[in-house]
Design a protein around this motif. Structure first.
Motif, PDB file in Angstrom:
ATOM      1  N   GLY A   4     -35.395 108.373  72.746  1.00  0.00           N
ATOM      2  CA  GLY A   4     -35.017 107.136  71.937  1.00  0.00           C
ATOM      3  C   GLY A   4     -33.609 106.750  72.134  1.00  0.00           C
ATOM      4  O   GLY A   4     -32.896 106.929  73.103  1.00  0.00           O
ATOM      5  N   TYR A  41     -40.898 106.348  79.169  1.00  0.00           N
ATOM      6  CA  TYR A  41     -41.990 106.525  78.209  1.00  0.00           C
ATOM      7  C   TYR A  41     -41.647 106.701  76.986  1.00  0.00           C
ATOM      8  O   TYR A  41     -40.552 107.238  76.412  1.00  0.00           O
ATOM      9  CB  TYR A  41     -42.932 107.642  78.610  1.00  0.00           C
ATOM     10  CG  TYR A  41     -43.558 107.592  80.113  1.00  0.00           C
ATOM     11  CD1 TYR A  41     -43.885 106.460  80.635  1.00  0.00           C
ATOM     12  CD2 TYR A  41     -43.521 108.560  80.722  1.00  0.00           C
ATOM     13  CE1 TYR A  41     -44.434 106.310  81.726  1.00  0.00           C
ATOM     14  CE2 TYR A  41     -44.247 108.646  81.947  1.00  0.00           C
ATOM     15  CZ  TYR A  41     -44.355 107.348  82.809  1.00  0.00           C
ATOM     16  OH  TYR A  41     -44.878 107.383  83.974  1.00  0.00           O
ATOM     17  N   ASP A  42     -42.376 106.393  75.751  1.00  0.00           N
ATOM     18  CA  ASP A  42     -42.001 106.273  74.246  1.00  0.00           C
ATOM     19  C   ASP A  42     -42.204 107.714  73.984  1.00  0.00           C
ATOM     20  O   ASP A  42     -43.324 108.123  73.145  1.00  0.00           O
ATOM     21  CB  ASP A  42     -42.663 105.218  73.495  1.00  0.00           C
ATOM     22  CG  ASP A  42     -42.542 105.310  72.266  1.00  0.00           C
ATOM     23  OD1 ASP A  42     -41.428 105.790  71.915  1.00  0.00           O
ATOM     24  OD2 ASP A  42     -43.415 104.920  71.361  1.00  0.00           O
ATOM     25  N   LEU A  43     -41.123 108.728  74.160  1.00  0.00           N
ATOM     26  CA  LEU A  43     -41.131 109.983  73.594  1.00  0.00           C
ATOM     27  C   LEU A  43     -41.144 110.220  72.160  1.00  0.00           C
ATOM     28  O   LEU A  43     -41.490 111.077  71.615  1.00  0.00           O
ATOM     29  CB  LEU A  43     -40.261 110.988  74.261  1.00  0.00           C
ATOM     30  CG  LEU A  43     -40.174 110.826  75.733  1.00  0.00           C
ATOM     31  CD1 LEU A  43     -39.285 111.803  76.304  1.00  0.00           C
ATOM     32  CD2 LEU A  43     -41.641 111.348  76.172  1.00  0.00           C
ATOM     33  N   GLY A  85     -42.101 107.890  70.123  1.00  0.00           N
ATOM     34  CA  GLY A  85     -43.517 107.623  69.439  1.00  0.00           C
ATOM     35  C   GLY A  85     -44.442 108.572  69.534  1.00  0.00           C
ATOM     36  O   GLY A  85     -45.132 109.054  68.508  1.00  0.00           O
ATOM     37  N   LEU A  86     -44.208 109.387  70.471  1.00  0.00           N
ATOM     38  CA  LEU A  86     -45.115 110.550  70.779  1.00  0.00           C
ATOM     39  C   LEU A  86     -44.855 111.673  69.908  1.00  0.00           C
ATOM     40  O   LEU A  86     -45.746 112.537  69.488  1.00  0.00           O
ATOM     41  CB  LEU A  86     -44.868 111.190  72.249  1.00  0.00           C
ATOM     42  CG  LEU A  86     -46.095 111.896  72.965  1.00  0.00           C
ATOM     43  CD1 LEU A  86     -47.167 111.481  72.905  1.00  0.00           C
ATOM     44  CD2 LEU A  86     -45.380 112.342  74.356  1.00  0.00           C
ATOM     45  N   ARG A 145     -44.914  96.463  71.413  1.00  0.00           N
ATOM     46  CA  ARG A 145     -45.573  97.548  70.818  1.00  0.00           C
ATOM     47  C   ARG A 145     -45.719  97.613  69.353  1.00  0.00           C
ATOM     48  O   ARG A 145     -46.818  98.162  68.808  1.00  0.00           O
ATOM     49  CB  ARG A 145     -44.546  98.911  71.185  1.00  0.00           C
ATOM     50  CG  ARG A 145     -45.236 100.254  70.636  1.00  0.00           C
ATOM     51  CD  ARG A 145     -44.205 101.466  70.903  1.00  0.00           C
ATOM     52  NE  ARG A 145     -44.081 101.665  72.542  1.00  0.00           N
ATOM     53  CZ  ARG A 145     -43.052 101.720  73.092  1.00  0.00           C
ATOM     54  NH1 ARG A 145     -41.962 101.660  72.538  1.00  0.00           N
ATOM     55  NH2 ARG A 145     -42.985 102.157  74.381  1.00  0.00           N
ATOM     56  N   ASP A 184     -49.775 109.467  69.691  1.00  0.00           N
ATOM     57  CA  ASP A 184     -49.913 108.152  69.911  1.00  0.00           C
ATOM     58  C   ASP A 184     -49.903 107.724  71.247  1.00  0.00           C
ATOM     59  O   ASP A 184     -48.939 107.322  71.903  1.00  0.00           O
ATOM     60  CB  ASP A 184     -48.514 107.478  69.274  1.00  0.00           C
ATOM     61  CG  ASP A 184     -48.308 106.083  69.440  1.00  0.00           C
ATOM     62  OD1 ASP A 184     -49.293 105.219  69.523  1.00  0.00           O
ATOM     63  OD2 ASP A 184     -47.042 105.571  69.264  1.00  0.00           O
ATOM     64  N   GLN A 216     -40.808 113.782  81.024  1.00  0.00           N
ATOM     65  CA  GLN A 216     -41.693 112.032  81.813  1.00  0.00           C
ATOM     66  C   GLN A 216     -42.616 112.413  82.785  1.00  0.00           C
ATOM     67  O   GLN A 216     -43.579 112.000  82.693  1.00  0.00           O
ATOM     68  CB  GLN A 216     -40.531 111.108  82.156  1.00  0.00           C
ATOM     69  CG  GLN A 216     -39.459 110.900  81.039  1.00  0.00           C
ATOM     70  CD  GLN A 216     -39.676 109.815  80.078  1.00  0.00           C
ATOM     71  OE1 GLN A 216     -40.813 109.123  80.082  1.00  0.00           O
ATOM     72  NE2 GLN A 216     -38.808 109.001  79.585  1.00  0.00           N
TER      73      GLN A 216
END
Lengths: 452, 452
Positions: free
Chosen positions: A177, A187-189, A191-192, B158, B188, B433
């Motif tokens: 982030g 990629y949205d790590l 949020g993961l 998002r 997510d 990633q």
């Protein structure tokens, strides 16, 4: 060298807690779930402690269960046999609080309400506020993507998380982030990791978004209803009318009785449900509109607390609901969430399940989000819920899914909901979730058996 | 059988476009980037078309580049050599729009502004509004996690995405997320797909969150400044004062001149920057406060449009900024985002880079988010930016990172920003990633070379 001795060697003195009673005191959360026996506990004070623990765990193939304050309601931090309980509760630094950028960088052991108070000194707030926020930690909130009362307006923990520092299973450090309001690099790590229940890595710091605190106190109303369904109808009407409550909470008769038995609130016999609603002080019209819609949907009485102290007392009673329910017996806590238009139907289904299976269910709901907590009360002497409670719980889970809902709105899957997981997720989701897990944790040592 | 013939056989008549000129017309986006030569294009009309295409692509190991309207500004939908361009632009159904639950279920080819208009018929809105929203598609917005003007208040794509239907590289269908406001079942995956630029799968439907549209028109102000830095100071002051603008946009002199040259807006010689701000109609105090803060930070003139038509015209000019810049030459568009407190510093750094490298840069900014679009203008006759433009672009990217910012706030990495990616992400992020990519796309056929 025996593995525990190697861990003791790898960490500063006093971090590793080997006494079985002490380690065992870290093994449970708020559920009835029976923990396995941990090998030991680690009380981490720094990121380096976490790195050393994870390196050791990878080398010795020892499972690690990260843990905050143990206030979880789904078994996410319950010990598995032979694990290390890795407590982050002593990593309590607020490393930075920037009023200009409206962000804070905090360690995972910071108590949620403490961060909120620190922010309020600058006219800001930290919005997510699970009912346990006076004792829960930010790390636990991140692990479960915790919600709370205010999330109907301000969103859940993920919505306030901009970036994370994570120690991976092999001890490497991952920064996800950003510090900015927006960002789409890769990629949205972030949020993961939020909501991953410690199964992908250990969060050691978080960059969180703060929000401007309302300048004046909110306007609060409390409405009493002759049935939970009527209260649910009022909620659906409030949502449909476009009101933007700061919170919108529902308590059923069972919950109100539990609170009354403890705090003596003078509960009227005819009250079957209560709605608490607040709107921002700058929009008093919303509160008036919500009061009108409560009356139009059968509220027998609508009260407006006269002072901030009365308001705090009222909201405080709502925050005590779970503690009041726990006084009645052991609790199985559900956390279903349904589309808001079918909230009244979900309430009816819960009542039917209670009647059909002769189960005692007290329900509170973050009603403005369609998120209900039916709490199934059972005999404290039993090691786990009896068959009729499991049957009622099963019926409620399935009803939520049938109504287009989800098993868990904010508590997480943990151990408690794994047996229903496949009903919601299906085989393709399950396969890719396990694929993602393997990317971060190829040895399967991170909180095995939880979340997915 | 030759692979293209097999694809034609696998799909309904007319879906596969083999004429090189026709297929080539799908190969570009809005950037200067030179595409590879596609094998063919597929104009999908149904999810089954996408499934058949992906099964065929997996069998024949052919790369697939998903594509919406081609309005992207980072090269995310630019053809790679020998690929299939998979257009989702004809999947335009709004499958469901539920006012009671404030959600819509839409196909990826729906034009963004069309969904917004459909929602407004019910008193709702679809908040994300990239400047291209009259021609961009929801699918493209999802692929890039698009922002826009209103996201300073309502968040990015998002934040409005609850669930997705995705066709994976091997043709399997993955359902992510939910219809409810909250939900934490498993990792997510929804957030993971949003912003993944078609590298993990093809989005064939989305469950989107709608929001209540303000009941009265917003209050708008336009403020002229003697320097961009002064405008940036005003933005920082507005953020610090806790105003909650619906939009807060900055245009520099170069941008204003480009608009003036096209639309003849009567630009005053002394105006070096303009801020546009709106606040919700229910909070007029915010607009007054923003006007006051503009004046306190050196605004030479603050105007309040008298009618809704004048407001629409003013905001419309802002939305035309990129088109106006494009009239000046070929464009390299940056999309850096910085913490809002350092927005004035970032503006200064852009001016310095322009001067040092003798580059023409016009800047617009979603200033309330700290998200700047410095647009580097170069000779349309050149196949790509000349060395001085790349040098200036490099300097601006590095300055944004030095200020705690990110390479891309809302346009995505695509092909354009790959050379700077490692500066922001670092090796551990890069490795995980790629690990995630391999879970979804083990053959590496999904939009190879983009995003990560």
């Amino acid at each position: 060298m025996n593995p525990v001795d190697a861990l003791i060697d790898a960490l500063p003195a006093g971090r590793v807690l080997t006494d079985p009673d002490v380690a065992g005191s870290y093994a449970r959360d708020q559920t009835f779930l029976q923990p396995g026996k941990p090998l030991c506990a680690v009380a981490a004070r720094t990121r380096d402690d976490v790195v050393a623990t994870m390196r050791w765990a990878s080398e010795h193939r020892v499972p690690v269960v990260p843990r905050g304050a143990g206030t979880g309601l789904a078994g996410g931090a319950v010990a598995v046999e032979g694990c290390v309980m890795l407590s982050l509760a002593r990593m309590t630094a607020i490393r930075e609080l920037s009023p200009a950028d409206e962000i804070a960088v905090v360690e995972p052991g910071v108590i949620t309400a403490d961060l909120d108070r620190a922010a309020r000194e600058h006219g800001l707030m930290y919005a997510p506020d699970p009912s346990s926020y006076e004792i829960s930690t930010i790390g636990g909130n991140l692990a479960t993507n915790a919600g709370g009362l205010r999330c109907v307006k301000y969103g859940v923990t993920r919505d306030s998380t901009l970036g994370l520092e994570v120690v991976l299973a092999d001890g490497r450090i991952l920064g996800t982030g950003r510090r900015t309001m927006k960002g789409v690099t890769g990629y949205d790590l972030t949020g993961l990791f939020v909501g991953s229940e410690g199964t992908l890595g250990v969060i050691t710091a978080a960059t969180l978004r703060l929000r401007r605190a309302p300048a004046v106190p909110p306007v609060t109303i409390a409405a009493e209803f002759p049935s939970p369904r009527a209260a649910g109808d009022a909620v659906a009407a409030i949502v449909a009318a476009g009101c933007r409550p700061l919170l919108l909470e529902l308590m059923d008769r069972g919950t109100l009785e539990a609170i009354d038995a403890w705090k003596n609130i003078g509960l009227d016999p005819g009250v079957r449900a209560m709605l608490l609603a607040q709107s921002d002080g700058r929009l008093p019209g919303d509160a008036e509109e919500m009061a009108r819609l409560c009356e139009a949907n059968g509220a027998s009485f609508v009260a407006v607390p006269a002072t901030p102290e009365e308001t705090d007392e009222l909201i405080g009673l709502r925050r005590l609901a779970y503690n009041a329910q726990e006084r009645l017996g052991a609790c199985l806590v559900e956390d279903v969430c349904v589309p808001r238009s079918v909230l009244p139907d979900m309430i009816t289904m819960i009542e039917r399940a209670a009647a059909r299976h002769d189960a005692k269910i007290c329900t509170v709901a973050h009603a403005g989000d369609g998120n209900l907590h039916p709490v199934f009360i059972f005999d404290r002497g039993l090691p786990e819920p009896p068959a009729n409670v499991w049957a009622a719980a099963d019926e409620v889970f399935r009803a939520a899914l049938d109504l287009g809902g989800t098993l868990t709105g904010e508590h997480g899957v943990g151990l408690l909901k794994r047996r229903w997981l496949a009903l919601e997720s299906g085989p393709v989701v399950t396969e890719v979730q396990h694929g993602i897990k393997a990317v971060f944790d190829p040895l399967g040592i991170m909180n095995p058996g939880k979340a997915i």
